[in-house]
Design an enzyme around this catalytic site. Sequence first.
Site, PDB file in Angstrom:
ATOM      1  CG  ASP A  34      47.642  46.470  35.043  1.00 23.43           C
ATOM      2  OD1 ASP A  34      48.289  46.215  36.074  1.00 23.43           O
ATOM      3  OD2 ASP A  34      48.070  46.231  33.889  1.00 23.43           O
ATOM      4  CB  SER A  35      47.115  45.039  40.686  1.00 26.35           C
ATOM      5  OG  SER A  35      47.218  46.358  41.208  1.00 26.35           O
ATOM      6  CG  ASP A  70      49.746  49.982  35.870  1.00 30.64           C
ATOM      7  OD1 ASP A  70      50.888  50.459  35.753  1.00 30.64           O
ATOM      8  OD2 ASP A  70      49.474  49.055  36.658  1.00 30.64           O
ATOM      9  CE  LYS A  95      53.140  50.150  37.244  1.00 33.08           C
ATOM     10  NZ  LYS A  95      53.090  48.875  36.452  1.00 33.08           N
ATOM     11  CD  GLU A 145      53.105  44.895  33.128  1.00 37.00           C
ATOM     12  OE1 GLU A 145      52.293  44.944  34.072  1.00 37.00           O
ATOM     13  OE2 GLU A 145      53.231  43.882  32.391  1.00 37.00           O
ATOM     14  CD  GLU A 184      55.288  42.608  40.273  1.00 42.84           C
ATOM     15  OE1 GLU A 184      54.417  41.896  40.807  1.00 42.84           O
ATOM     16  OE2 GLU A 184      55.020  43.489  39.435  1.00 42.84           O
TER      17      GLU A 184
END
Length: 283
Positions: free
Chosen positions: A44-45, A83, A112, A114, A180
């Site tokens: 999602d970056s 993501d 993925k 978080e 990260e």
Amino acid sequence: MRITLRDIQRMRDGGERIAMVTAYDHPSAVLAERAGVPMLLVGDSLGMVVQGRESTLPVTLDDMARHAAAVVRGTERALVVADLPFLTYATEADAVAGARRLMGEAGAGAVKLEGGAAVTAVVARLTALGVPVMGHLGFTPQAQHQIGLRVQGKDAAAARQLLADALALEDAGAFAIVLELVPAPLAAAITARLRIPTIGIGAGAGCSGQVQVWHDILGVGTGRVPRHAKPYAAIGPAIEAALKSYVADVASGAFPTAAQSAGMDEAALAQALSPAGPRDGAA
């Protein structure tokens, strides 16, 4: 044949470092595939490096599905991880619906998300339904307004919590965990205590593998390159120089030439233009 979770685990168990890079479109996926990158992350970056936003938060599930599908179409072998964007896995039902979009429709091989202990129930539910899940700990961009853009886990309590979260994600069924902006010694210690691979970004060399953002390592970004990134090329300046040359050639008339143009039989052209009438070009 696609790389599988078993292949990734086998790489970790055999001490083979796992390279992962982000990809957001078909051309980048094709190039990464040719280069032999085993795992691609449709992160999602893309909100920042593709859409020009200030954070990942505005990225939607539609965005992720669209970009993931393009990456999947550009690959035959790489494991494509996509993501789940901000607040699309707040509940187990939301997470299942999101995973269905990214895997069932876009064709990703894994998702993925978080977070640590707070998302273990979601991870367990997804894995129970056959969805491979990669975790993400340390600096988690979707929580940047809460935790700030900084290294995580530097004091004893925070480090202990990171380790506990990593173990909880493993127990919930995650097949790998991104670490990260975690101190290198802590990332190495977490890696040693897990049975599953860790993928570091700004977490030192002690992880099972590394992930980097496409634009950072190829020099095509518009901002400052993060400390944890190593530019392997300066493609951005080369693209800019090429575009400047193109603009100059168009302005001067040097482009296009006969080599870039199609011809036509003169008799056919004359027949097509005769009689031309009032718009015969005489004016």
